[in-house]
Write a protein that holds these residues in place. Structure first.
Motif, PDB file in Angstrom:
ATOM      1  N   ASP A   1       0.849  -1.204  -0.079  1.00  0.00           N
ATOM      2  CA  ASP A   1      -0.029  -0.127   0.008  1.00  0.00           C
ATOM      3  C   ASP A   1       0.995   1.328   0.056  1.00  0.00           C
ATOM      4  O   ASP A   1       1.589   1.753   0.938  1.00  0.00           O
ATOM      5  CB  ASP A   1      -0.795   0.046   1.324  1.00  0.00           C
ATOM      6  CG  ASP A   1      -1.828   1.215   1.147  1.00  0.00           C
ATOM      7  OD1 ASP A   1      -1.928   2.050   0.326  1.00  0.00           O
ATOM      8  OD2 ASP A   1      -2.598   1.354   2.351  1.00  0.00           O
ATOM      9  N   TYR A   2       0.968   1.820  -1.136  1.00  0.00           N
ATOM     10  CA  TYR A   2       2.066   3.023  -1.112  1.00  0.00           C
ATOM     11  C   TYR A   2       1.620   4.226  -0.481  1.00  0.00           C
ATOM     12  O   TYR A   2       2.197   5.080  -0.147  1.00  0.00           O
ATOM     13  CB  TYR A   2       2.314   3.297  -2.854  1.00  0.00           C
ATOM     14  CG  TYR A   2       3.058   2.436  -3.439  1.00  0.00           C
ATOM     15  CD1 TYR A   2       4.526   2.237  -3.099  1.00  0.00           C
ATOM     16  CD2 TYR A   2       2.481   1.586  -4.277  1.00  0.00           C
ATOM     17  CE1 TYR A   2       5.148   1.470  -3.792  1.00  0.00           C
ATOM     18  CE2 TYR A   2       3.372   0.550  -5.057  1.00  0.00           C
ATOM     19  CZ  TYR A   2       4.597   0.398  -4.672  1.00  0.00           C
ATOM     20  OH  TYR A   2       5.592  -0.534  -5.241  1.00  0.00           O
ATOM     21  N   ASP A   3       0.195   4.375  -0.233  1.00  0.00           N
ATOM     22  CA  ASP A   3      -0.525   5.414   0.505  1.00  0.00           C
ATOM     23  C   ASP A   3      -0.141   5.166   1.919  1.00  0.00           C
ATOM     24  O   ASP A   3       0.022   6.199   2.611  1.00  0.00           O
ATOM     25  CB  ASP A   3      -2.042   5.507   0.371  1.00  0.00           C
ATOM     26  CG  ASP A   3      -2.396   5.757  -1.132  1.00  0.00           C
ATOM     27  OD1 ASP A   3      -1.831   6.559  -1.783  1.00  0.00           O
ATOM     28  OD2 ASP A   3      -3.462   5.277  -1.533  1.00  0.00           O
ATOM     29  N   ALA A   4       0.572   4.123   2.284  1.00  0.00           N
ATOM     30  CA  ALA A   4       0.734   3.882   3.755  1.00  0.00           C
ATOM     31  C   ALA A   4       2.363   4.516   3.873  1.00  0.00           C
ATOM     32  O   ALA A   4       2.821   4.430   5.235  1.00  0.00           O
ATOM     33  CB  ALA A   4       0.620   2.638   4.228  1.00  0.00           C
TER      34      ALA A   4
ATOM     35  N   GLY B   1       4.251   7.084   4.157  1.00  0.00           N
ATOM     36  CA  GLY B   1       4.221   8.569   4.495  1.00  0.00           C
ATOM     37  C   GLY B   1       5.324   9.611   3.890  1.00  0.00           C
ATOM     38  O   GLY B   1       4.844  10.702   3.289  1.00  0.00           O
TER      39      GLY B   1
ATOM     40  N   LEU C   1       4.390  12.788  -3.653  1.00  0.00           N
ATOM     41  CA  LEU C   1       3.240  12.610  -4.263  1.00  0.00           C
ATOM     42  C   LEU C   1       3.272  12.037  -5.614  1.00  0.00           C
ATOM     43  O   LEU C   1       2.523  11.255  -6.157  1.00  0.00           O
ATOM     44  CB  LEU C   1       2.297  13.900  -4.296  1.00  0.00           C
ATOM     45  CG  LEU C   1       0.994  13.753  -4.977  1.00  0.00           C
ATOM     46  CD1 LEU C   1       0.034  12.826  -4.014  1.00  0.00           C
ATOM     47  CD2 LEU C   1       0.145  15.364  -5.021  1.00  0.00           C
TER      48      LEU C   1
ATOM     49  N   ARG D   1       4.511   8.482  -5.535  1.00  0.00           N
ATOM     50  CA  ARG D   1       3.478   7.564  -5.137  1.00  0.00           C
ATOM     51  C   ARG D   1       2.285   7.232  -6.262  1.00  0.00           C
ATOM     52  O   ARG D   1       2.064   6.300  -6.489  1.00  0.00           O
ATOM     53  CB  ARG D   1       2.644   8.225  -3.939  1.00  0.00           C
ATOM     54  CG  ARG D   1       1.255   7.285  -3.191  1.00  0.00           C
ATOM     55  CD  ARG D   1       0.882   8.089  -1.933  1.00  0.00           C
ATOM     56  NE  ARG D   1       1.654   8.070  -0.973  1.00  0.00           N
ATOM     57  CZ  ARG D   1       2.206   8.969  -0.317  1.00  0.00           C
ATOM     58  NH1 ARG D   1       1.902  10.446  -0.793  1.00  0.00           N
ATOM     59  NH2 ARG D   1       3.007   8.990   0.683  1.00  0.00           N
ATOM     60  N   GLN D   2       2.137   8.323  -7.084  1.00  0.00           N
ATOM     61  CA  GLN D   2       1.230   8.047  -8.121  1.00  0.00           C
ATOM     62  C   GLN D   2       1.756   7.155  -9.058  1.00  0.00           C
ATOM     63  O   GLN D   2       1.001   6.395  -9.662  1.00  0.00           O
ATOM     64  CB  GLN D   2       0.992   9.581  -8.796  1.00  0.00           C
ATOM     65  CG  GLN D   2      -0.005  10.616  -7.943  1.00  0.00           C
ATOM     66  CD  GLN D   2      -0.171  11.783  -8.257  1.00  0.00           C
ATOM     67  OE1 GLN D   2       0.634  12.394  -9.224  1.00  0.00           O
ATOM     68  NE2 GLN D   2      -1.144  12.494  -7.870  1.00  0.00           N
TER      69      GLN D   2
ATOM     70  N   LYS E   1       2.022   3.478  -7.822  1.00  0.00           N
ATOM     71  CA  LYS E   1       0.664   3.037  -7.764  1.00  0.00           C
ATOM     72  C   LYS E   1       0.078   2.611  -9.296  1.00  0.00           C
ATOM     73  O   LYS E   1      -0.399   1.603  -9.458  1.00  0.00           O
ATOM     74  CB  LYS E   1      -0.489   3.907  -7.270  1.00  0.00           C
ATOM     75  CG  LYS E   1      -0.482   3.904  -5.724  1.00  0.00           C
ATOM     76  CD  LYS E   1      -1.056   5.269  -5.108  1.00  0.00           C
ATOM     77  CE  LYS E   1      -2.684   5.031  -4.905  1.00  0.00           C
ATOM     78  NZ  LYS E   1      -3.123   6.278  -4.669  1.00  0.00           N
TER      79      LYS E   1
ATOM     80  N   ARG F   1       3.049  -0.282 -10.650  1.00  0.00           N
ATOM     81  CA  ARG F   1       3.228  -1.375  -9.597  1.00  0.00           C
ATOM     82  C   ARG F   1       4.355  -2.316  -9.891  1.00  0.00           C
ATOM     83  O   ARG F   1       4.374  -3.315 -10.247  1.00  0.00           O
ATOM     84  CB  ARG F   1       1.866  -2.264  -9.766  1.00  0.00           C
ATOM     85  CG  ARG F   1       0.802  -1.781  -9.719  1.00  0.00           C
ATOM     86  CD  ARG F   1       0.336  -1.185  -8.217  1.00  0.00           C
ATOM     87  NE  ARG F   1       0.550  -2.058  -7.018  1.00  0.00           N
ATOM     88  CZ  ARG F   1      -0.135  -1.770  -6.185  1.00  0.00           C
ATOM     89  NH1 ARG F   1      -0.319  -0.561  -5.737  1.00  0.00           N
ATOM     90  NH2 ARG F   1       0.130  -2.474  -4.843  1.00  0.00           N
TER      91      ARG F   1
ATOM     92  N   ASP G   1      13.223   8.752  -3.001  1.00  0.00           N
ATOM     93  CA  ASP G   1      11.905   7.871  -2.878  1.00  0.00           C
ATOM     94  C   ASP G   1      12.307   6.257  -2.565  1.00  0.00           C
ATOM     95  O   ASP G   1      11.700   5.537  -2.265  1.00  0.00           O
ATOM     96  CB  ASP G   1      11.247   8.054  -4.147  1.00  0.00           C
ATOM     97  CG  ASP G   1      10.548   9.530  -4.179  1.00  0.00           C
ATOM     98  OD1 ASP G   1      10.404   9.992  -3.022  1.00  0.00           O
ATOM     99  OD2 ASP G   1      10.607  10.009  -5.417  1.00  0.00           O
TER     100      ASP G   1
END
Length: 638
Positions: free
Chosen positions: A585-588, A590, A594, A597-598, A601, A604, A621
């Motif tokens: 879960d890339y949203d996890a 922190g 941005l 993360r985009q 996702k 993958r 990153d």
């Protein structure tokens, strides 16, 4: 109504260069395979340039052959001219290129397919993919392929399907204002499958490519052109081909140039070009531009090269390399006739641009299987690449992996340090490609290791383990490797003194005299000396084959550079081995930016190494991901 329903292991959709290799790979692995084509006459068709290989593409064909593919063998049987490119440079960029007899190439490959056990050829248009929704998500997949349906309603149930549709999906050809809704060479387009793919949730984009006109040889004045001859000694593409079998009489190609008159005609008619009139929707290849693009984008150039190449031994059609176009017929004739030697040319086939549907390849794993659909693979121009060679190697890898998937074995991913094939597929599935992708030597970070001459040493074992290389072929490579290592060790340990015989030998060959003893390996490191030349001062040597001697020369001469690249590969491998769980879960995470993360996702990535090559993912990153993965691993172990 009664319907035709058959059960097979694999369905391959399309019989171009990708489809042929995919189908042969599956069939040779013992799987019942059916290959679909809109026309049996279009098997292994060469709708554009009549050649195989070239800069970096020659590497791909050699690697394909080393893994058990067919393209190298087929061009060795059907070429009419062969040339090793970049011979004035180092061995890393040497690339073989052969002019094909187009009709013979197609006929020969078709015969191979027709006589391959476990392989059936079917002339039919596939209009729909059949699949089932998974009750529980498997990694990223929500669907599983179950077969295909043709235009006539026949259903073929299959465990895997490989899409190799090339430039046929919703294809349209443009020649000025004239638009025909056909595939290449006027063949039937495939107009229904795209809708089925979109319905499955597969993202589609529109690309463009093009081809130049074909001329009547009798209307060309070759006296105004520069003759381009093939190599005196031809080197085969396939490691299985006897070099003596390819020493044939070759046919000449010719070189001429455009001029300001040519460019003026093009500039004066840009409003009639579909590219510049906004009629064409698709994006064209940057590294193989039309003549209109060349004139507009390189306006400072007074001339551009034009290669006049025969399409075969038994035809008068000549290919006008370097002048692909989508201008109207009258403009084409006018511009071609300004080129020296083409003043009275007669066009047999007009140049045209072709638009087609293809996928956004970020939807694929490096195995070329769709992330969202288990058992569905994709290869070739449909993946957003360009070129016969790029298509063929993807076809082989997709076919090999589909076969391994069905056999419940681990699938194969070649990484960037193993093969140009690895670079090509990694670039396709990791990077955002806004134009047809073309392979180039500059894309390979470890190109000194990935030479075309050592493709068998690098990849034969993988082909053997997959079931595409015979025990005899593999044993030969193992023996070859052993001979190379033993002889290099002997050269390093054999010393020669500064005696009269050695000094005379060095002086005669333009080399500096010795002050102290040196090993034979140290002498080979000198640019003016080779392994062969040292024979007269090396009485202990045993006879070795030419391919073994080639490897000895290169490995000794470039030893320092090779060792440096091997160290770089070690660092690269560390990140490649750090796998990223499919359910991460890339949203996890922190601390990720941005944009990163985009992108993560969206693509993958399967490893940290792959993640590091995604545009928008910075080294910072990557560090954040590494820290998170360590915590993730520790939590899973508790």
């Amino acid at each position: 109504m009664p319907e035709i329903r058959e059960k097979v292991d694999v369905c391959v959709i399309g019989a171009g260069h990708a489809g042929c290799e995919a189908a042969l790979a599956c069939a040779r692995m013992g799987l019942e395979t059916v290959i679909f084509t809109v026309s049996v006459d279009s098997i292994a068709l060469m709708p554009c340039n009549p050649n195989i290989g070239g800069s970096s593409k020659g590497h791909l064909v050699r690697e394909l052959d080393a893994l058990g593919g067919e393209m190298g063998k087929n061009i060795d049987k059907t070429f009419i001219q062969s040339k090793m490119l970049n011979v004035s440079k180092g061995p890393a960029v040497h690339s073989l290129r052969a002019q094909a007899d187009k009709a013979e190439y197609t006929r020969s490959m078709r015969m191979v397919l027709e006589n391959q056990e476990h392989l059936t050829i079917k002339q039919a248009e596939v209009t729909e993919l059949l699949y089932e929704e998974l009750s529980e998500k498997e990694e990223l997949a929500t669907k599983k392929i179950t077969g295909v349906k043709t235009y006539t309603g026949a259903i073929y149930e299959a465990k895997a399907v490989i899409l190799c549709t090339g430039t046929y999906l919703k294809a349209r050809c443009l020649c000025g204002e004239a638009i025909t809704y056909t595939g290449p060479n006027g063949l039937q387009a495939a107009n229904y499958l795209t809708d089925s793919l979109i319905k499955m949730g597969i993202e589609i984009q529109r690309f463009k490519t093009g081809t130049p006109a074909r001329m009547d040889k009798r209307s060309i004045d070759f006296s105004k052109m520069e003759e381009q001859l093939g190599d005196e000694k031809v080197i085969p593409f396939s490691f299985s081909t006897n070099p003596e079998d390819v020493q044939i009489e070759q046919i000449s190609c010719w070189l001429t140039y455009t001029n300001e008159k040519t460019h003026d005609i093009i500039r004066g008619n840009l409003d009639r070009s579909p590219i510049y009139a906004g009629v064409i929707e698709g994006t064209g290849p940057r590294y193989c531009p039309s003549i209109e693009d060349k004139v507009v984008k390189f306006s400072d150039k007074e001339r551009h090269q034009v290669f006049i190449e025969p399409e075969g031994r038994y035809t008068n059609e000549m290919y006008v390399g370097g002048m692909s176009s989508s201008l109207p017929e009258d403009v084409q004739l006018a511009m071609y006739r300004t080129v020296p030697g083409l003043e009275n040319c007669k066009i047999v086939r007009n140049a045209y641009a072709i638009e087609y549907d293809c996928i956004i390849p970020g939807q694929l794993y490096p195995t070329l299987q769709f992330k969202d659909v288990i058992g569905l693979y994709s290869a070739g121009q449909f993946n957003g690449s360009s070129g016969y060679e790029e298509a063929a190697v993807q076809g082989l890898m997709a076919g090999m992996n589909a076969g391994l998937f069905i056999q419940d074995k681990e699938q194969i991913v070649l990484d960037r340090s193993q093969a140009y094939i690895g670079v090509l597929i990694d670039d396709l599935v990791t990077k955002e490609n806004f134009e047809p992708y073309r392979m180039m030597t500059s894309r390979a970070e470890y190109r000194l290791l990935l030479r075309q001459d050592n493709a068998d040493l690098r990849l034969r074992k993988i082909g053997y383990e997959a079931g595409l290389i015979t025990k005899e072929q593999y044993d030969y490579v193992c023996q070859k490797e052993k001979l190379i290592e033993e002889e290099i060790l002997r050269l390093e340990q054999t010393k020669v003194g500064a005696n009269k015989q050695i000094q005379e030998f060095l002086e005669r060959n333009g080399s500096t005299s010795l002050k102290t003893a040196a090993s034979l390996a140290e002498l080979i490191c000198r640019p003016e000396l080779t392994y062969e030349m040292l024979e007269e001062i090396d009485p202990e040597r045993k006879p070795l084959s030419a391919d073994v001697i080639e490897q000895i020369n290169i490995n000794v001469k470039y030893d320092g550079y090779i060792k440096r690249q091997l160290k770089q590969v070690e660092q690269y491998k560390k990140l490649e081995k750090k796998m990223i769980p499919a359910d991460i879960d890339y949203d996890a995470i922190g601390s990720l930016r941005l944009e990163a993360r985009q992108k993560l996702k969206k693509f993958r990535p399967v490893s940290v190494g792959q993640a590091s090559r995604i545009s928008g993912v910075s080294p910072a990153d990557v560090s954040v991901i590494l820290v998170y993965l360590e915590h993730y691993r520790q939590n899973r172990e508790k």
